[in-house]
Each structure stands twice: as C-alpha cells, then as structure tokens.
Design an enzyme around this catalytic site. Structure first.
Site, PDB file in Angstrom:
ATOM      1  N   ASP A  12       0.817  -1.229   0.000  1.00 36.25           N
ATOM      2  CA  ASP A  12       0.000   0.000   0.000  1.00 36.25           C
ATOM      3  C   ASP A  12       0.849   1.277   0.000  1.00 36.25           C
ATOM      4  OD1 ASP A  12      -2.240  -1.760   0.378  1.00 36.25           O
ATOM      5  OD2 ASP A  12      -1.868  -1.709   2.528  1.00 36.25           O
ATOM      6  N   GLU A  13       2.096   1.193  -0.477  1.00 38.42           N
ATOM      7  CA  GLU A  13       2.961   2.380  -0.454  1.00 38.42           C
ATOM      8  C   GLU A  13       2.719   3.313  -1.629  1.00 38.42           C
ATOM      9  OE1 GLU A  13       5.382  -1.195   1.061  1.00 38.42           O
ATOM     10  OE2 GLU A  13       4.273  -0.711  -0.764  1.00 38.42           O
ATOM     11  N   LYS A  15       3.069   2.029  -5.018  1.00 32.35           N
ATOM     12  CA  LYS A  15       4.010   1.575  -6.051  1.00 32.35           C
ATOM     13  C   LYS A  15       3.459   1.774  -7.452  1.00 32.35           C
ATOM     14  CE  LYS A  15       4.033  -2.453  -4.124  1.00 32.35           C
ATOM     15  NZ  LYS A  15       3.316  -2.079  -2.891  1.00 32.35           N
ATOM     16  N   ALA A  17       1.645   4.073  -8.684  1.00 30.04           N
ATOM     17  CA  ALA A  17       1.810   5.442  -9.172  1.00 30.04           C
ATOM     18  C   ALA A  17       3.224   5.673  -9.697  1.00 30.04           C
ATOM     19  CB  ALA A  17       1.495   6.434  -8.055  1.00 30.04           C
ATOM     20  N   ASN A  37      -4.101 -10.466  -5.461  1.00 23.69           N
ATOM     21  CA  ASN A  37      -4.191  -9.910  -4.102  1.00 23.69           C
ATOM     22  C   ASN A  37      -3.465  -8.581  -4.010  1.00 23.69           C
ATOM     23  OD1 ASN A  37      -1.664 -11.097  -4.516  1.00 23.69           O
ATOM     24  ND2 ASN A  37      -1.365 -11.539  -2.357  1.00 23.69           N
ATOM     25  N   ALA A  38      -2.908  -8.113  -5.126  1.00 24.56           N
ATOM     26  CA  ALA A  38      -2.056  -6.919  -5.121  1.00 24.56           C
ATOM     27  C   ALA A  38      -2.805  -5.755  -5.737  1.00 24.56           C
ATOM     28  CB  ALA A  38      -0.774  -7.190  -5.910  1.00 24.56           C
ATOM     29  N   GLY A  39      -3.308  -4.851  -4.903  1.00 27.45           N
ATOM     30  CA  GLY A  39      -4.052  -3.708  -5.426  1.00 27.45           C
ATOM     31  C   GLY A  39      -3.139  -2.579  -5.844  1.00 27.45           C
ATOM     32  N   HIS A  40      -3.269  -2.134  -7.083  1.00 28.88           N
ATOM     33  CA  HIS A  40      -2.520  -0.983  -7.576  1.00 28.88           C
ATOM     34  C   HIS A  40      -3.508   0.030  -8.122  1.00 28.88           C
ATOM     35  CE1 HIS A  40       1.588  -2.803  -7.575  1.00 28.88           C
ATOM     36  NE2 HIS A  40       0.876  -3.913  -7.626  1.00 28.88           N
ATOM     37  N   THR A 127      -6.447 -12.061   1.647  1.00 29.25           N
ATOM     38  CA  THR A 127      -7.508 -11.526   0.798  1.00 29.25           C
ATOM     39  C   THR A 127      -8.499 -12.601   0.385  1.00 29.25           C
ATOM     40  OG1 THR A 127      -6.173 -11.896  -1.199  1.00 29.25           O
ATOM     41  CG2 THR A 127      -5.998  -9.737  -0.135  1.00 29.25           C
ATOM     42  N   GLN A 227       2.919  -5.962  -3.066  1.00 26.64           N
ATOM     43  CA  GLN A 227       3.035  -6.002  -1.597  1.00 26.64           C
ATOM     44  C   GLN A 227       4.284  -5.242  -1.128  1.00 26.64           C
ATOM     45  OE1 GLN A 227       2.504  -9.529  -2.995  1.00 26.64           O
ATOM     46  NE2 GLN A 227       0.378  -8.944  -3.089  1.00 26.64           N
ATOM     47  N   VAL A 308      -8.010  -4.039  -2.918  1.00 29.67           N
ATOM     48  CA  VAL A 308      -8.615  -5.340  -3.222  1.00 29.67           C
ATOM     49  C   VAL A 308      -9.758  -5.650  -2.272  1.00 29.67           C
ATOM     50  CG1 VAL A 308      -8.187  -7.832  -3.277  1.00 29.67           C
ATOM     51  CG2 VAL A 308      -6.517  -6.253  -4.273  1.00 29.67           C
ATOM     52  N   GLY A 310     -11.094  -3.527   0.346  1.00 25.68           N
ATOM     53  CA  GLY A 310     -11.908  -2.439   0.864  1.00 25.68           C
ATOM     54  C   GLY A 310     -11.812  -2.266   2.367  1.00 25.68           C
ATOM     55  N   ARG A 313      -7.368   0.352   6.586  1.00 27.58           N
ATOM     56  CA  ARG A 313      -6.000   0.001   6.958  1.00 27.58           C
ATOM     57  C   ARG A 313      -5.665   0.531   8.354  1.00 27.58           C
ATOM     58  NH1 ARG A 313      -4.276   2.129   1.073  1.00 27.58           N
ATOM     59  NH2 ARG A 313      -4.757   0.238  -0.115  1.00 27.58           N
TER      60      ARG A 313
END
Length: 442
Positions: A12-13, A15, A17, A37-40, A127, A227, A308, A310, A313
């Site tokens: 969630d850093e 990446k 962008a 499982n990797a949300g971008h 996830t 991740q 992914v 919702g 965090r």
C-alpha cells in the site's frame, strides 16, 4: 536498462503510481510475484484505474508481463483486460508459461483455512483469493501452470492428480462438502477454454527468453513488485506475510533474468510517509487508543482502504527500523516518498526512530515476529508543515515543499543512506515532485 520498484513497508505504499510515472521510460513492465491480491491504483488525467493483476504499465500502453513468479487467476486477468478495453485502452499483456494458475479450489481452501485459524494467533488476514494455496501447490510440485492449459491432455492429467487431494482435504480434514471447485470435468472444460483463448490471443511467453530477446533488441524493462518488504515470505513478519518475495531478489527469480540484470539497474524503494497495514501482525508505531482520532483523520485523508478488500487500513507513524531493513534487503539506489501531503496540517508529527526491546535499543527489525511484537517505538518528534497548494508544489519542484517537509525527507535519506528520487504530493502522476529520473545515466 532496468528499473525495479519495491515496496519498502507493508504494501500500500503507492508503487503503482511510481510504475506509472517512470513506466514512460520503459518498453516492458514485468510483475514478478504475487497475484490478484495486489491492489494498484493508477490515476491518469483524473481517471482512476484500480488493478489487482494486470501490470500498472498497461495504463500507459506498455507491454505488460506476468512473470513466472506470479500466480494467475485467468478470470481476474480477462475481467481486468475487458474493463480496460471498455475504457478505450488496448492493453498488451503476456503471461509466463511457467506461472502457476489459481484454480477455484485454491480460493475455497484459502477461505476455509483462514476461518480455521480465526480463533488462534495464526490468523494472517488474507484476501481470500487463493494466493497461498496456489504457492503451496507450486512448492509441493502439484501445481498447474499456464503452459499446462495449452495442452488439454496434460491439463486433465494434472487435474486428476491434484483434485482428489483437494476433495479429501475439504471433506476429510475440514469436514465440509466439496462442490464444483472439485469437479474435474467442469474444471477441465473451463480451463481448456482459457488455454485456447491465451493461445489465440498470443498471450503466453517463455518469460526469461522473451525478456532476453527484448533487452538484446534495446528495450528497457521495469520490474514491478507487489506487496512490501515486511510481508516478504523470507524477510517479513512471518507468519503474517504473503507467499512470495516482493524484495528485489524476487525480480530475478520471478522473471527469468539473472540477478546481475537487476543489480546493474536502479532499485527504487517506495515509501509511504506514514505507515499503514491491512491484516494482522505487529505494528509498533500504530496509532491506537487516544491517538485513534488522529489515525482516523490520516486514514480518511489518505484513502487508506484496501484496493482489493476495501478493508480500513491500520495507521501508524513512519517506522524507520523497517526502512533500514528494507533498504538493506533490496539494496535501494533511491527511494520515492509518497503521501507527504497527507501529513500536512497535523497538530503533531512523530516517527519511530528505533525500538526498545527488553531494555535495549535496536535500530532494525527483529528476526522473529514475537520479538517484534514486544518492541516499543522510540519516537522522534518533527515540526509540522501547513497545507499548501500541492499542485503548485508539484509544478515548482522540490524547493517549493515546505521547509519542515524537506527536513522530514532529508532525515529519511540520512537514516537509510539513500537519496530521495521523487516525492508524491497527490494521487495523479502530475502530482509527483521528481528529483532524479532513474532511467538517466543507465
């Protein structure tokens, strides 16, 4: 030329962008591990694209590759490609034939196993997308790879070996009823059609060979990690980790290029200016108790809800021992610090400079999660900075960042002996202050 993008914290850093920003200098963008499982989240001209599997470079018209280190859910892949096409894009995505396939029984088992751990301290907070069980099958030598989908006879043999084991696990170990996810004929029909579609669209490649040929022809390659370092299976807070290696070494093993290819290029660590985490595990600088209203403010301002899942965090101050660990593990040549704007206007600002553990001070992450969980943060206070017009800051450059913000960035540089290449002050690509282009000088 290569640039590798690595998450420095817990995912969630931001990446995606940076991949989008510097992907303009790449011809090919390669995902080297993880799955859907990797949300971008990528923002282009005010349009937001939320991707979980397709490489972020697809938004910029780059060739995207899912490397052999990835686990691929074909349903998600085709859904995301379809959504991008509906929005007027023409994504070109290739899939490594050595990549493993997430099947319906993997997702079923992921949910069952996580529920079984619910009353223990082993809950990971996955996830539920079948990532772990698919990697388990890969290591257990009973997995099904993308290349197997291209040969219906091979696919059937693989299914006839694997499925009875999954059925027995569901029914005899967990005492539940297996469903269509364990129907060999239904699975064979669906995934044979997947293989046919992959073949017809020319999507599958021998990843290492494909990248070698393209590099020999002069193409530049960006490796996109999913991740973050602290959920790396080897270097993270085990067992609260993912099932692959997001660190820079994974770029070589997960794509089929040699480690010297990655090591001779730039390795950029992406840092969020504070800390967030989805799922279980230690978080020494977490804002809880009387600091929860502050955490809520940062969460809302930073949009800190999983791409992914919702899920909201968890929020904490920047954890510098974590950054030291990440910089050492991946060998960063530069870092990009995102979400600096989110910290503007706070009444107070701290970072976790070190830890206190059993009466001693340590400046790096302990090797065991139990010891990490006992760490108390040694906080260092910083001057806060006001809200400004961040669009103007992005246009004017680094000197336009408020002085206290620059002090914060320069502290990070000093602690990890790595220069700040870029500073994110908003979600859009244009809202990034770029100090160094990693493609220059290669």
């Amino acid at each position: 030329m290569t640039v590798t993008i690595v998450g420095s914290q817990l995912g969630d850093e931001g990446k995606g962008a940076l991949v989008d920003l510097w992907g303009g200098g790449a011809d090919i963008v390669v995902r080297y591990q993880g799955g859907d499982n990797a949300g971008h989240t990528v923002v282009e001209d005010g349009e937001e694209y939320a991707l979980s599997l397709v490489p972020s470079g697809a938004v910029r018209g780059k060739v995207g590759v899912l490397g052999n280190g990835c686990v691929v859910n074909p349903r998600t892949l085709f859904d995301e490609l379809g959504q991008l096409r509906e929005r007027g894009l023409d994504p070109d995505v290739r899939v490594a034939e050595r990549a493993h396939v997430i099947l319906p029984y993997h997702r079923r088992l992921d949910g069952i196993e996580e529920e079984a751990k619910a009353d223990s301290d082993m809950t990971v907070g996955t996830t539920g997308r079948g990532i772990g069980p698919t990697y388990e099958d890969k290591v257990g030598r009973r997995g099904i790879r993308v290349g197997d989908l291209l040969d219906p006879d091979v696919l059937r043999r693989r299914l006839e070996y694997a499925v009875p084991q999954k059925r027995a696990l569901i029914e005899e170990v967990y005492g539940l009823e297996a469903g269509e996810e364990c129907d060999v004929d239904a699975l064979h029909e669906e995934y044979s059609e997947v293989g046919e579609r992959l073949r017809e669209e020319g999507m599958t490649v021998n990843c290492g060979d494909f990248l070698a040929e393209r590099r020999a022809a002069g193409d530049s390659v960006m490796f996109e990690g999913a991740q973050g370092t602290l959920i790396d299976i080897d270097h993270g807070s085990y067992p609260y980790v993912t099932s692959s290696n997001p660190t820079a070494g994974g770029a070589a093993t997960g794509s089929g290029v040699g480690p010297t290819v990655v090591g001779q290029g730039e390795v950029i660590g992406v840092v969020k200016a504070y800390l967030s985490r989805v799922g279980e595990g230690p978080l020494p600088t977490e804002l809880t108790g009387e600091d929860e209203p502050l955490a809520d403010d940062i969460r809302e301002k930073g949009g800190e809800f999983g791409t992914v899942t919702g899920r909201p965090r968890r929020i904490g101050w920047l954890d510098v021992p974590m950054l030291r660990h990440a910089a050492r593990t991946s060998g960063f040549t530069g870092v990009a610090v995102n979400h600096l704007d989110v910290l503007a206007g706070l009444d107070e600002l701290h970072v976790g400079h070190a830890y206190e553990l059993d009466g001693e001070t340590t400046e790096t992450v302990p090797t065991t999660t139990e010891r990490w969980g006992r760490c108390e943060p040694v906080l260092r206070e910083f001057d806060t900075w006001p809200e400004v017009d961040w669009a103007d800051v992005a246009a004017e450059g680094y000197a336009a960042i408020p002085e206290a913000g620059r002090d914060y960035l320069e502290y990070i540089e000093a602690q990890i002996d790595t220069p700040v290449y870029a500073v994110g002050v908003g979600p859009d690509r244009s809202q990034t202050v770029v100090r160094t282009d990693p493609w220059d000088g290669q």
